[in-house]
Design a protein around this motif. Sequence first.
Motif, PDB file in Angstrom:
ATOM      1  N   GLN A   1       0.929  -1.234  -0.185  1.00 50.60           N
ATOM      2  CA  GLN A   1       0.041   0.017  -0.161  1.00 50.60           C
ATOM      3  C   GLN A   1       1.012   1.276  -0.045  1.00 50.60           C
ATOM      4  O   GLN A   1       0.543   2.393  -0.817  1.00 50.60           O
ATOM      5  N   ALA A   2       1.942   1.143   0.802  1.00 49.51           N
ATOM      6  CA  ALA A   2       3.063   2.538   0.606  1.00 49.51           C
ATOM      7  C   ALA A   2       3.446   2.876  -0.534  1.00 49.51           C
ATOM      8  O   ALA A   2       3.604   3.665  -1.297  1.00 49.51           O
ATOM      9  N   PHE A   3       3.880   1.497  -1.380  1.00 50.29           N
ATOM     10  CA  PHE A   3       4.346   1.627  -2.502  1.00 50.29           C
ATOM     11  C   PHE A   3       3.452   2.154  -3.692  1.00 50.29           C
ATOM     12  O   PHE A   3       3.926   2.866  -4.458  1.00 50.29           O
ATOM     13  N   ILE A   4       2.281   1.616  -3.651  1.00 49.90           N
ATOM     14  CA  ILE A   4       1.176   2.032  -4.429  1.00 49.90           C
ATOM     15  C   ILE A   4       0.929   3.688  -4.038  1.00 49.90           C
ATOM     16  O   ILE A   4       0.840   4.451  -5.265  1.00 49.90           O
ATOM     17  N   LYS A   5       0.796   4.056  -2.953  1.00 51.12           N
ATOM     18  CA  LYS A   5       0.627   5.436  -2.641  1.00 51.12           C
ATOM     19  C   LYS A   5       1.695   6.420  -3.287  1.00 51.12           C
ATOM     20  O   LYS A   5       1.655   7.409  -3.519  1.00 51.12           O
ATOM     21  N   ALA A   6       2.901   5.937  -2.802  1.00 52.71           N
ATOM     22  CA  ALA A   6       4.226   6.853  -3.248  1.00 52.71           C
ATOM     23  C   ALA A   6       4.106   6.908  -4.783  1.00 52.71           C
ATOM     24  O   ALA A   6       4.514   7.707  -5.310  1.00 52.71           O
ATOM     25  N   THR A   7       3.541   5.721  -5.820  1.00 52.68           N
ATOM     26  CA  THR A   7       3.613   5.923  -7.061  1.00 52.68           C
ATOM     27  C   THR A   7       2.394   6.742  -7.463  1.00 52.68           C
ATOM     28  O   THR A   7       2.583   7.402  -8.615  1.00 52.68           O
ATOM     29  N   GLU A   8       1.456   6.838  -6.841  1.00 47.17           N
ATOM     30  CA  GLU A   8       0.444   7.930  -7.199  1.00 47.17           C
ATOM     31  C   GLU A   8       0.698   9.200  -6.940  1.00 47.17           C
ATOM     32  O   GLU A   8       0.566  10.190  -7.931  1.00 47.17           O
ATOM     33  N   LEU A   9       1.540   9.406  -5.963  1.00 46.05           N
ATOM     34  CA  LEU A   9       2.141  10.764  -5.515  1.00 46.05           C
ATOM     35  C   LEU A   9       3.300  11.017  -6.641  1.00 46.05           C
ATOM     36  O   LEU A   9       3.517  12.211  -7.004  1.00 46.05           O
ATOM     37  N   GLU A  10       3.924  10.157  -7.439  1.00 45.50           N
ATOM     38  CA  GLU A  10       4.990  10.314  -8.468  1.00 45.50           C
ATOM     39  C   GLU A  10       4.081  10.822  -9.553  1.00 45.50           C
ATOM     40  O   GLU A  10       4.516  11.911 -10.298  1.00 45.50           O
ATOM     41  N   TRP A  11       2.797  10.179  -9.907  1.00 43.35           N
ATOM     42  CA  TRP A  11       2.170  10.642 -10.920  1.00 43.35           C
ATOM     43  C   TRP A  11       1.596  12.169 -10.741  1.00 43.35           C
ATOM     44  O   TRP A  11       1.789  13.175 -11.770  1.00 43.35           O
ATOM     45  N   MET A  12       1.097  12.514  -9.243  1.00 40.93           N
ATOM     46  CA  MET A  12       0.783  13.668  -9.124  1.00 40.93           C
ATOM     47  C   MET A  12       2.072  14.796  -9.175  1.00 40.93           C
ATOM     48  O   MET A  12       1.727  15.944  -9.691  1.00 40.93           O
ATOM     49  N   PHE A  13       3.123  14.442  -8.782  1.00 40.50           N
ATOM     50  CA  PHE A  13       4.155  15.225  -9.028  1.00 40.50           C
ATOM     51  C   PHE A  13       4.647  15.777 -10.347  1.00 40.50           C
ATOM     52  O   PHE A  13       4.834  16.985 -10.655  1.00 40.50           O
ATOM     53  N   TRP A  14       4.736  14.747 -11.083  1.00 39.49           N
ATOM     54  CA  TRP A  14       4.873  14.933 -12.628  1.00 39.49           C
ATOM     55  C   TRP A  14       3.815  15.924 -13.298  1.00 39.49           C
ATOM     56  O   TRP A  14       4.146  16.865 -13.997  1.00 39.49           O
ATOM     57  N   ASN A  15       2.441  15.550 -12.949  1.00 44.24           N
ATOM     58  CA  ASN A  15       1.345  16.338 -13.530  1.00 44.24           C
ATOM     59  C   ASN A  15       1.332  17.756 -12.997  1.00 44.24           C
ATOM     60  O   ASN A  15       1.029  18.741 -13.660  1.00 44.24           O
ATOM     61  N   SER A  16       1.701  17.909 -11.710  1.00 44.97           N
ATOM     62  CA  SER A  16       1.541  19.044 -11.217  1.00 44.97           C
ATOM     63  C   SER A  16       2.754  20.272 -11.649  1.00 44.97           C
ATOM     64  O   SER A  16       2.471  21.432 -11.676  1.00 44.97           O
ATOM     65  N   ALA A  17       3.918  19.637 -12.113  1.00 44.12           N
ATOM     66  CA  ALA A  17       4.907  20.353 -12.601  1.00 44.12           C
ATOM     67  C   ALA A  17       4.568  20.791 -13.851  1.00 44.12           C
ATOM     68  O   ALA A  17       4.777  22.252 -14.236  1.00 44.12           O
ATOM     69  N   TYR A  18       3.772  20.230 -14.819  1.00 43.55           N
ATOM     70  CA  TYR A  18       3.242  20.756 -15.993  1.00 43.55           C
ATOM     71  C   TYR A  18       1.988  21.805 -15.704  1.00 43.55           C
ATOM     72  O   TYR A  18       2.253  22.739 -16.664  1.00 43.55           O
ATOM     73  N   GLN A  19       1.613  21.843 -14.674  1.00 37.23           N
ATOM     74  CA  GLN A  19       0.530  22.741 -14.403  1.00 37.23           C
ATOM     75  C   GLN A  19       1.084  23.782 -13.747  1.00 37.23           C
ATOM     76  O   GLN A  19       0.375  24.809 -13.523  1.00 37.23           O
ATOM     77  N   LYS A  20       2.188  23.906 -13.098  1.00 41.77           N
ATOM     78  CA  LYS A  20       3.096  24.862 -12.534  1.00 41.77           C
ATOM     79  C   LYS A  20       1.850  25.024 -11.281  1.00 41.77           C
ATOM     80  O   LYS A  20       1.629  26.009 -11.177  1.00 41.77           O
ATOM     81  N   GLU A  21       1.630  24.316 -10.330  1.00 41.05           N
ATOM     82  CA  GLU A  21       0.522  23.891  -9.505  1.00 41.05           C
ATOM     83  C   GLU A  21       0.900  25.185  -8.334  1.00 41.05           C
ATOM     84  O   GLU A  21       2.125  25.223  -7.944  1.00 41.05           O
TER      85      GLU A  21
END
Length: 223
Positions: A192-212
């Motif tokens: 579960q920790a591995f999955i959550k961190a991977t979801e946060l990886e997606w969020m990090f890449w996506n947020s960079a493009y959005q200049k969140e």
Amino acid sequence: MKFTDELWASIEHIYDAILELPFIKELTNGTLPEDVFIFYLKQDTLYLAEFSRALSLAGIRSDSTKQMYDFLHFASRAVVVEQQLHQNFYEEYGTEMNPEKSPSCFAYTNFLLSTAATKDNAVNIAALLPCFWIYRKVGMEIYKNAADDNPYQDWIDTYAGEEFEESVNRAIAITNDVAADESEERLQEMKQAFIKATELEWMFWNSAYQKEQWPLQEVLEGS
């Protein structure tokens, strides 16, 4: 099947979604806007500082002397090698660090640090693995498909390089070694920790493009 094979199978759909992000596609073909890349670099610098702390905690809490050494080596590499890469880009672009974490960066680093501080070290190790593994897989995918004269080639070469591959392979091996001594309940926590961190990886890449930005900041700037 190794435990990490099971881990990867659980997040392969998220990894596929990461590869489809505009940030990754435009970084690959060299068309990613400079201001977006700079925003990403600054957030990644902030992330790496906290990531290295979580790595250090994993080392301190390890039962194995070899694992302790490995995690402290990972931590020093995150600070010395990767942040130097960032600094080179800052100098090239004539920009300086911005100390404000985006919401996604804040969420990711807080997840890692809280896991390191409050969970079993096996769970901490599983939470740290996606940053190694995802970056390696993404880096190799970009490297294979990168446009000629890509302005971000130095970044691409770092994460597709042999030295980083060695670190990733060692992190995977440690995770399997640790998992071998854990109960089924603990293995599920690690997953579960591995999955959550991977979801946060997606969020990090996506947020960079959005200049969140923080929602309140956007409201205040728009008023």
